[in-house]
Motif scaffolding. Structure first.
Motif, PDB file in Angstrom:
ATOM      1  N   THR A   1       2.492 -11.389 -13.939  1.00 35.95           N
ATOM      2  CA  THR A   1       2.475 -12.035 -12.623  1.00 35.95           C
ATOM      3  C   THR A   1       2.440 -10.995 -11.518  1.00 35.95           C
ATOM      4  N   ILE A   2       3.179  -9.932 -11.691  1.00 34.95           N
ATOM      5  CA  ILE A   2       3.070  -8.749 -10.840  1.00 34.95           C
ATOM      6  C   ILE A   2       2.519  -7.637 -11.721  1.00 34.95           C
ATOM      7  N   ALA A   3       1.289  -7.255 -11.459  1.00 33.81           N
ATOM      8  CA  ALA A   3       0.583  -6.334 -12.346  1.00 33.81           C
ATOM      9  C   ALA A   3       1.168  -4.929 -12.268  1.00 33.81           C
ATOM     10  N   ARG A   4       1.107  -4.256 -13.416  1.00 32.30           N
ATOM     11  CA  ARG A   4       1.512  -2.849 -13.481  1.00 32.30           C
ATOM     12  C   ARG A   4       0.318  -1.932 -13.307  1.00 32.30           C
ATOM     13  N   ILE A   5      -0.887  -2.417 -13.678  1.00 37.57           N
ATOM     14  CA  ILE A   5      -2.077  -1.584 -13.655  1.00 37.57           C
ATOM     15  C   ILE A   5      -3.236  -2.310 -12.977  1.00 37.57           C
ATOM     16  N   VAL A   6      -4.235  -1.539 -12.582  1.00 36.59           N
ATOM     17  CA  VAL A   6      -5.538  -2.067 -12.194  1.00 36.59           C
ATOM     18  C   VAL A   6      -6.600  -1.233 -12.889  1.00 36.59           C
ATOM     19  N   GLY A   7      -7.819  -1.763 -12.914  1.00 34.93           N
ATOM     20  CA  GLY A   7      -8.939  -1.002 -13.453  1.00 34.93           C
ATOM     21  C   GLY A   7      -8.698  -0.519 -14.862  1.00 34.93           C
ATOM     22  N   GLU A   8      -9.074   0.721 -15.112  1.00 37.08           N
ATOM     23  CA  GLU A   8      -8.922   1.316 -16.433  1.00 37.08           C
ATOM     24  C   GLU A   8      -7.514   1.862 -16.602  1.00 37.08           C
ATOM     25  N   ALA A   9      -6.542   0.962 -16.663  1.00 35.71           N
ATOM     26  CA  ALA A   9      -5.136   1.310 -16.925  1.00 35.71           C
ATOM     27  C   ALA A   9      -4.570   2.280 -15.894  1.00 35.71           C
ATOM     28  N   GLN A  10      -4.952   2.112 -14.635  1.00 39.33           N
ATOM     29  CA  GLN A  10      -4.384   2.936 -13.571  1.00 39.33           C
ATOM     30  C   GLN A  10      -3.066   2.314 -13.102  1.00 39.33           C
ATOM     31  N   GLU A  11      -1.990   3.061 -13.183  1.00 34.16           N
ATOM     32  CA  GLU A  11      -0.676   2.586 -12.766  1.00 34.16           C
ATOM     33  C   GLU A  11      -0.659   2.368 -11.252  1.00 34.16           C
ATOM     34  N   ILE A  12      -0.150   1.200 -10.837  1.00 36.24           N
ATOM     35  CA  ILE A  12      -0.159   0.871  -9.409  1.00 36.24           C
ATOM     36  C   ILE A  12       0.973   1.565  -8.663  1.00 36.24           C
ATOM     37  N   TYR A  13       2.186   1.514  -9.213  1.00 36.57           N
ATOM     38  CA  TYR A  13       3.371   1.882  -8.425  1.00 36.57           C
ATOM     39  C   TYR A  13       3.847   3.296  -8.741  1.00 36.57           C
ATOM     40  N   SER A  14       4.357   3.949  -7.720  1.00 35.64           N
ATOM     41  CA  SER A  14       4.895   5.298  -7.884  1.00 35.64           C
ATOM     42  C   SER A  14       6.331   5.287  -8.369  1.00 35.64           C
ATOM     43  N   GLN A  15       7.011   4.160  -8.238  1.00 43.16           N
ATOM     44  CA  GLN A  15       8.374   4.031  -8.739  1.00 43.16           C
ATOM     45  C   GLN A  15       8.667   2.557  -9.003  1.00 43.16           C
ATOM     46  N   ARG A  16       9.811   2.286  -9.617  1.00 46.24           N
ATOM     47  CA  ARG A  16      10.176   0.912  -9.947  1.00 46.24           C
ATOM     48  C   ARG A  16      10.432   0.096  -8.689  1.00 46.24           C
TER      49      ARG A  16
ATOM     50  N   LEU B   1       0.829  -1.202   0.000  1.00 45.02           N
ATOM     51  CA  LEU B   1       0.000   0.000   0.000  1.00 45.02           C
ATOM     52  C   LEU B   1       0.867   1.257   0.000  1.00 45.02           C
ATOM     53  N   ALA B   2       1.975   1.219   0.735  1.00 47.96           N
ATOM     54  CA  ALA B   2       2.864   2.378   0.796  1.00 47.96           C
ATOM     55  C   ALA B   2       3.556   2.628  -0.540  1.00 47.96           C
ATOM     56  N   ALA B   3       3.822   1.557  -1.292  1.00 53.89           N
ATOM     57  CA  ALA B   3       4.516   1.698  -2.568  1.00 53.89           C
ATOM     58  C   ALA B   3       3.581   2.085  -3.709  1.00 53.89           C
ATOM     59  N   SER B   4       2.275   2.000  -3.466  1.00 51.05           N
ATOM     60  CA  SER B   4       1.309   2.264  -4.519  1.00 51.05           C
ATOM     61  C   SER B   4       0.926   3.735  -4.564  1.00 51.05           C
ATOM     62  N   ARG B   5       0.675   4.222  -5.766  1.00 53.95           N
ATOM     63  CA  ARG B   5       0.167   5.580  -5.925  1.00 53.95           C
ATOM     64  C   ARG B   5      -1.352   5.626  -5.786  1.00 53.95           C
ATOM     65  N   LEU B   6      -1.980   4.448  -5.641  1.00 51.99           N
ATOM     66  CA  LEU B   6      -3.429   4.354  -5.578  1.00 51.99           C
ATOM     67  C   LEU B   6      -3.888   4.067  -4.155  1.00 51.99           C
ATOM     68  N   ASP B   7      -5.124   4.437  -3.860  1.00 53.62           N
ATOM     69  CA  ASP B   7      -5.676   4.080  -2.555  1.00 53.62           C
ATOM     70  C   ASP B   7      -6.243   2.666  -2.610  1.00 53.62           C
ATOM     71  N   SER B   8      -6.627   2.165  -1.451  1.00 54.68           N
ATOM     72  CA  SER B   8      -7.053   0.764  -1.361  1.00 54.68           C
ATOM     73  C   SER B   8      -8.313   0.503  -2.178  1.00 54.68           C
ATOM     74  N   ARG B   9      -9.209   1.483  -2.288  1.00 58.66           N
ATOM     75  CA  ARG B   9     -10.433   1.268  -3.074  1.00 58.66           C
ATOM     76  C   ARG B   9     -10.084   1.054  -4.543  1.00 58.66           C
ATOM     77  N   ALA B  10      -9.156   1.832  -5.073  1.00 63.61           N
ATOM     78  CA  ALA B  10      -8.758   1.668  -6.470  1.00 63.61           C
ATOM     79  C   ALA B  10      -8.067   0.324  -6.679  1.00 63.61           C
ATOM     80  N   LEU B  11      -7.212  -0.076  -5.736  1.00 68.57           N
ATOM     81  CA  LEU B  11      -6.515  -1.351  -5.866  1.00 68.57           C
ATOM     82  C   LEU B  11      -7.483  -2.525  -5.864  1.00 68.57           C
ATOM     83  N   ARG B  12      -8.576  -2.387  -5.145  1.00 71.53           N
ATOM     84  CA  ARG B  12      -9.516  -3.493  -5.025  1.00 71.53           C
ATOM     85  C   ARG B  12     -10.316  -3.736  -6.298  1.00 71.53           C
ATOM     86  N   ARG B  13     -10.159  -2.883  -7.296  1.00 71.23           N
ATOM     87  CA  ARG B  13     -10.920  -3.062  -8.534  1.00 71.23           C
ATOM     88  C   ARG B  13     -10.521  -4.339  -9.270  1.00 71.23           C
ATOM     89  N   SER B  14      -9.334  -4.859  -8.989  1.00 68.49           N
ATOM     90  CA  SER B  14      -8.919  -6.100  -9.648  1.00 68.49           C
ATOM     91  C   SER B  14      -9.301  -7.342  -8.847  1.00 68.49           C
TER      92      SER B  14
END
Length: 297
Positions: free
Chosen positions: A119-134, A42-55
């Motif tokens: 295997t480790i997703a880059r996006i969720v939902g409508e192409a929302q980027e998960i991570y703020s950095q590599r 969660l700390a590494a993601s640029r998204l909040d938990s609601r957005a992450l749960r879309r997958s």
């Protein structure tokens, strides 16, 4: 980071609801219903938990919870799909996501990697980027060693045990699909999509039985479009050897409010209707059904 250094990953990573008397050759699996989000993720993601749960295939494990009472095990992941997807090859990885060199055997060119859903997703939902950095490559390898590989070893054992006991085994891989999207014309989305890799992963007679049962329970059913089955269905389905794998996708609009990830009042009724499907697939004469399709071919 060593492969085992995931201090805040879900432990255990999965669980199995086992029947008191294992009488069925069928194994039910819910690989995408996990909702235990590691704090570091969660700390590494640029998204909040609601957005992450879309997958997430939210509550799918509950929809198929009747499996143990029908004599069949139900396995489920506890970690979320956005963190690690066990319905992919073990090393479908996008090199653009990681700092460091991926192993030479990594599959970096699959269609799923290109779409951001390795295997480790880059996006969720409508192409929302998960991570703020590599991410460090070691982080990816740690997730695979600590979570992915134990998950598949256990699932393989469950299927092999059923096959030894009955001479045949059926894996029902349980998923959900968004109520919108995937349908490319004006037709309403079906309630259920059954995926058998276009006849490759499961006997047609078994799929026919599944479709009839679901229609008898009042669902509209499609086959293979737009979901024909993922890595799990492809990997574990080998009908000539007595291993059948069938994916089932349930329309989320039937049982949950997708905006707030909450069960609808109709949730219990939908689960009760799916219980008929669970019982029929757990008690199906798989040996006869499986050989019927092979003989016809």
């Amino acid at each position: 980071m060593t492969p085992s250094a995931l201090p805040d990953a879900p432990d255990p990573a999965y669980d199995i609801a086992s029947p008191e008397r294992p009488t069925s050759p069928t194994v039910f699996n819910s690989p995408h219903s996990g909702a235990v989000y590691p704090p570091s993720f969660l700390a590494a993601s640029r998204l909040d938990s609601r957005a992450l749960r879309r997958s997430e295939d939210a509550f799918v494990d509950e929809l198929f919870a009747a499996a143990p009472a029908a004599g069949a095990p139900l396995m489920r992941a506890l970690f979320p799909r956005a963190y690690l997807d066990v319905n992919r090859e073990p090393y479908e990885l996008d090199p653009r996501m990681f700092e460091g060199r991926l192993p030479p055997f990594a599959n970096t060119r699959s269609v799923r990697v290109a779409g951001g859903l390795g295997t480790i997703a880059r996006i969720v939902g409508e192409a929302q980027e998960i991570y703020s950095q590599r991410l460090p490559v070691a982080e990816a390898l740690a997730r695979i060693e600590t979570l992915y590989k134990p998950y598949h070893r256990t699932l393989s054992r469950l299927i092999a045990r059923a096959h030894r006991a009955h001479g045949v085994a059926l894996l029902v891989d349980c998923h959900s699909m968004p109520s919108t999207g995937g349908v490319r014309d004006d037709r309403p989305a079906p309630d259920i999509v059954l995926g058998d890799r276009y006849g490759v992963s499961c006997s047609g007679a078994i799929v026919d039985l599944a479709e009839r049962t679901l229609k008898d329970a009042g669902f509209t059913v499609a086959r293979n479009r737009p979901y024909a089955g993922g890595y799990i269905t492809e990997h574990y389905g080998a009908p000539p050897s007595g291993f059948h794998a069938l994916q089932i996708e349930v329309n989320r609009g039937l049982y949950m409010d997708e905006r707030v990830h909450a069960r609808l009042p109709a949730f219990r009724e939908v689960a009760d209707r799916l219980t008929l499907f669970v019982r029929v697939m757990a008690e199906a004469p798989l040996t006869a059904l499986g050989s019927a399709r092979l003989a016809a071919e």
